[in-house]
Write a protein that holds these residues in place. Sequence first.
Motif, PDB file in Angstrom:
ATOM      1  N   THR A 288      65.616  26.220  -7.572  1.00 38.72           N
ATOM      2  CA  THR A 288      64.206  26.383  -7.225  1.00 38.72           C
ATOM      3  C   THR A 288      63.385  26.680  -8.481  1.00 38.72           C
ATOM      4  OG1 THR A 288      64.944  27.316  -5.140  1.00 38.72           O
ATOM      5  CG2 THR A 288      62.645  27.685  -5.733  1.00 38.72           C
TER       6      THR A 288
ATOM      7  N   ALA B 288      63.799  18.308  -2.209  1.00 36.16           N
ATOM      8  CA  ALA B 288      64.415  18.252  -0.880  1.00 36.16           C
ATOM      9  C   ALA B 288      65.649  17.361  -0.938  1.00 36.16           C
ATOM     10  CB  ALA B 288      63.408  17.723   0.135  1.00 36.16           C
TER      11      ALA B 288
ATOM     12  N   GLN C 124      56.276  27.956  -5.554  1.00 39.82           N
ATOM     13  CA  GLN C 124      57.720  27.737  -5.457  1.00 39.82           C
ATOM     14  C   GLN C 124      57.963  26.286  -5.083  1.00 39.82           C
ATOM     15  OE1 GLN C 124      60.023  30.455  -2.948  1.00 39.82           O
ATOM     16  NE2 GLN C 124      61.158  28.714  -2.155  1.00 39.82           N
ATOM     17  N   SER C 125      58.836  25.644  -5.813  1.00 40.91           N
ATOM     18  CA  SER C 125      59.051  24.223  -5.586  1.00 40.91           C
ATOM     19  C   SER C 125      60.540  23.895  -5.560  1.00 40.91           C
ATOM     20  CB  SER C 125      58.354  23.431  -6.703  1.00 40.91           C
ATOM     21  OG  SER C 125      58.603  22.055  -6.572  1.00 40.91           O
ATOM     22  N   ASP C 126      60.927  23.109  -4.557  1.00 40.56           N
ATOM     23  CA  ASP C 126      62.318  22.659  -4.443  1.00 40.56           C
ATOM     24  C   ASP C 126      62.357  21.158  -4.243  1.00 40.56           C
ATOM     25  OD1 ASP C 126      64.386  24.931  -4.183  1.00 40.56           O
ATOM     26  OD2 ASP C 126      62.689  25.627  -2.974  1.00 40.56           O
TER      27      ASP C 126
ATOM     28  N   LYS D  30      53.913  16.396  -3.747  1.00 39.96           N
ATOM     29  CA  LYS D  30      54.684  16.619  -2.523  1.00 39.96           C
ATOM     30  C   LYS D  30      55.871  15.662  -2.469  1.00 39.96           C
ATOM     31  CE  LYS D  30      52.344  19.957  -0.698  1.00 39.96           C
ATOM     32  NZ  LYS D  30      52.990  21.280  -0.674  1.00 39.96           N
ATOM     33  N   ALA D  31      55.813  14.632  -3.312  1.00 37.75           N
ATOM     34  CA  ALA D  31      56.917  13.674  -3.413  1.00 37.75           C
ATOM     35  C   ALA D  31      56.815  13.000  -4.774  1.00 37.75           C
ATOM     36  CB  ALA D  31      56.819  12.632  -2.304  1.00 37.75           C
TER      37      ALA D  31
ATOM     38  N   LYS E 161      61.621  13.940  -2.194  1.00 37.80           N
ATOM     39  CA  LYS E 161      60.526  14.708  -1.611  1.00 37.80           C
ATOM     40  C   LYS E 161      60.576  16.130  -2.170  1.00 37.80           C
ATOM     41  CE  LYS E 161      59.073  12.309   2.426  1.00 37.80           C
ATOM     42  NZ  LYS E 161      59.796  11.040   2.148  1.00 37.80           N
ATOM     43  N   VAL E 162      59.439  16.787  -2.074  1.00 31.44           N
ATOM     44  CA  VAL E 162      59.322  18.116  -2.659  1.00 31.44           C
ATOM     45  C   VAL E 162      58.897  19.113  -1.585  1.00 31.44           C
ATOM     46  CG1 VAL E 162      58.148  19.493  -4.427  1.00 31.44           C
ATOM     47  CG2 VAL E 162      58.575  17.049  -4.827  1.00 31.44           C
ATOM     48  N   ASN E 163      59.612  20.198  -1.501  1.00 27.99           N
ATOM     49  CA  ASN E 163      59.171  21.299  -0.641  1.00 27.99           C
ATOM     50  C   ASN E 163      58.531  22.353  -1.529  1.00 27.99           C
ATOM     51  OD1 ASN E 163      60.301  20.154   1.678  1.00 27.99           O
ATOM     52  ND2 ASN E 163      62.310  21.062   1.240  1.00 27.99           N
ATOM     53  N   SER E 164      57.230  22.537  -1.373  1.00 32.75           N
ATOM     54  CA  SER E 164      56.593  23.561  -2.199  1.00 32.75           C
ATOM     55  C   SER E 164      55.724  24.467  -1.351  1.00 32.75           C
ATOM     56  CB  SER E 164      55.759  22.920  -3.310  1.00 32.75           C
ATOM     57  OG  SER E 164      54.652  22.240  -2.760  1.00 32.75           O
ATOM     58  N   LYS E 165      55.598  25.679  -1.806  1.00 29.28           N
ATOM     59  CA  LYS E 165      54.735  26.641  -1.121  1.00 29.28           C
ATOM     60  C   LYS E 165      54.404  27.760  -2.097  1.00 29.28           C
ATOM     61  CE  LYS E 165      58.724  29.090   0.780  1.00 29.28           C
ATOM     62  NZ  LYS E 165      59.412  29.634   1.923  1.00 29.28           N
TER      63      LYS E 165
END
Length: 550
Positions: free
Chosen positions: A226, A93, A89-91, A125-126, A289-293
């Motif tokens: 997302t 930021a 999952q990637s958003d 991540k960015a 920036k990227v919020n991923s998990k």
Amino acid sequence: MKRLALSLLALSVSSALFAATAPTIDPHRLSDDVKTLSSDAFEGRGPATAGEKKTIDYVISQFKAAGVQPGGDLKNGKREWTQAVPLLQSDIAGTPSLSFTVNGKTENLTQGQQIAVRAPLDGSKAVSLKNAPLVFVGYGVKAPERNWDDFKGVDLKGKIAVVLINDPDFETGVGDFGGKAMTYYGRWTYKYEEAARQGAAGMLIVHETAPASYGWATVANSNTNTQFDVVRDHPSSAHTPVEAWIQRDVAVDLFKAAGLDFEALKKQAQTRDFKPVALKGEGFTADFKVNSKVITSYNIVGRIEGTKRPDETVIYSAHWDHLGIGAPDAKGDKIYNGAVDNATGTAALIELARAFASQPKPERSVVFLNVTAEEKGLLGSEYYASKPLYPLATTVADINMDALDPHGPARNFTISGSAKLDLLDELTDTAKKWSLVYSADPKPEAGHFFRSDHFPFAKRGVPAISFGSGNDWVDGGLAAGKAAEDEYVAKHYHQPSDEWQASWPFTGMARDLQILYTLGSDLANSDTWPNWSKDSEFRAARDATASQRK
Ligand SMILES: [Zn+2]
């Protein structure tokens, strides 16, 4: 292949009698299922949201009530109701900082307006690109078997490829890519995959409504939220850091400022001789920036075990997910309810399960596969097909249902996209018993064959189709059916207004499901193995496992 229609004709079974042998599907139940699944309480059924939990609970309770067994992951020797689907999952930021530099001047871009940048799926991540050079690569196609290469060895490292949507013969309707019909080379998913193979820093797809087959609102809605992918071992081999769409007007201006003519270059791109063209003096800058998990979503799986050949499986599939909560529409509605897309298919799956469970058990097993993350790129079905719970070699067929028509009955039916396979012939023969005729997809250029959950099965050789409701309505004919279709595409498709209506009779769906029931039941009670036509691109994959089918 056993021709069911012929054998039945030989027995002089009348159409009315035949129709009466399929269990009745209750349109009120269909309506209730759709109403519940698309209610605001389900929050648009986004994967990994509270809406997913509600959806799973509802579908499982309905499968249980229908009388089918759990067919999901094995745990301690017992099947669960679900198959866990790990997803990246990637958003992005916050608000991404995006701009073009044109001859020294900075032109800022607003996410969702001039451009729609997807949250990265390459593991970044960015993203920090400063004035990355732009290169127009035509349709971005590399098809050795068609002797076609738009890249001609251009070095795209650190650069942004600008590309057209659809395939090179879409505009002319004649050529090496199926004429107006879209090949996989025309799909945006292919474009991004090829960009990654070419080692680009990113790709901007120029949106044009006709070749994309949908408007900018659809692009903006489904690309700025997302993003998800199945968890991959090497994500950067499948994705570039920047995957985006830009509006056509933006592209035309960019080309103009670089001394280029967009339409003229588009014409060139329709030929084999096309060579990539740099947009001189221009660059793309992106900083975010990227919020991923990794999150886990679920396919929901019900099953009836076959009495004679339980290891042979007929699959019915439909996706349960929709877009969740997103950008508000003009009325301020933020919930993308997805009533037609695809609460209808999920309701169909539930009612087919009920119909099968009400009858003597079939000889082969029947699986009711309610997949997740279709809207994120067919991910639940891709995951199932890559990690099948029941072997694909002995999966007889996948019959998929996506966005069925909740109105009255039609005199015809269709399938998504164009394909040649025995399964379609059998469906056509079965539908004749209800006096329905097959109408080929009138817009094969939209590439619908690659846009629904049967495709991950098809590309691995499993005979698979996605059933589509007809538009030649018994009440009102083609005029009424087409008007309703057009209205849906223009006003409701992937928009918050795809909501349940009390006025929907669901009588067409109920009748069509009797046909799909009969198709699946005939397959599940036979020992035949339908295949693809000899010239189909999916035939070789099927034939490769022929020895596993008796
Ligand atoms: Zn759908």
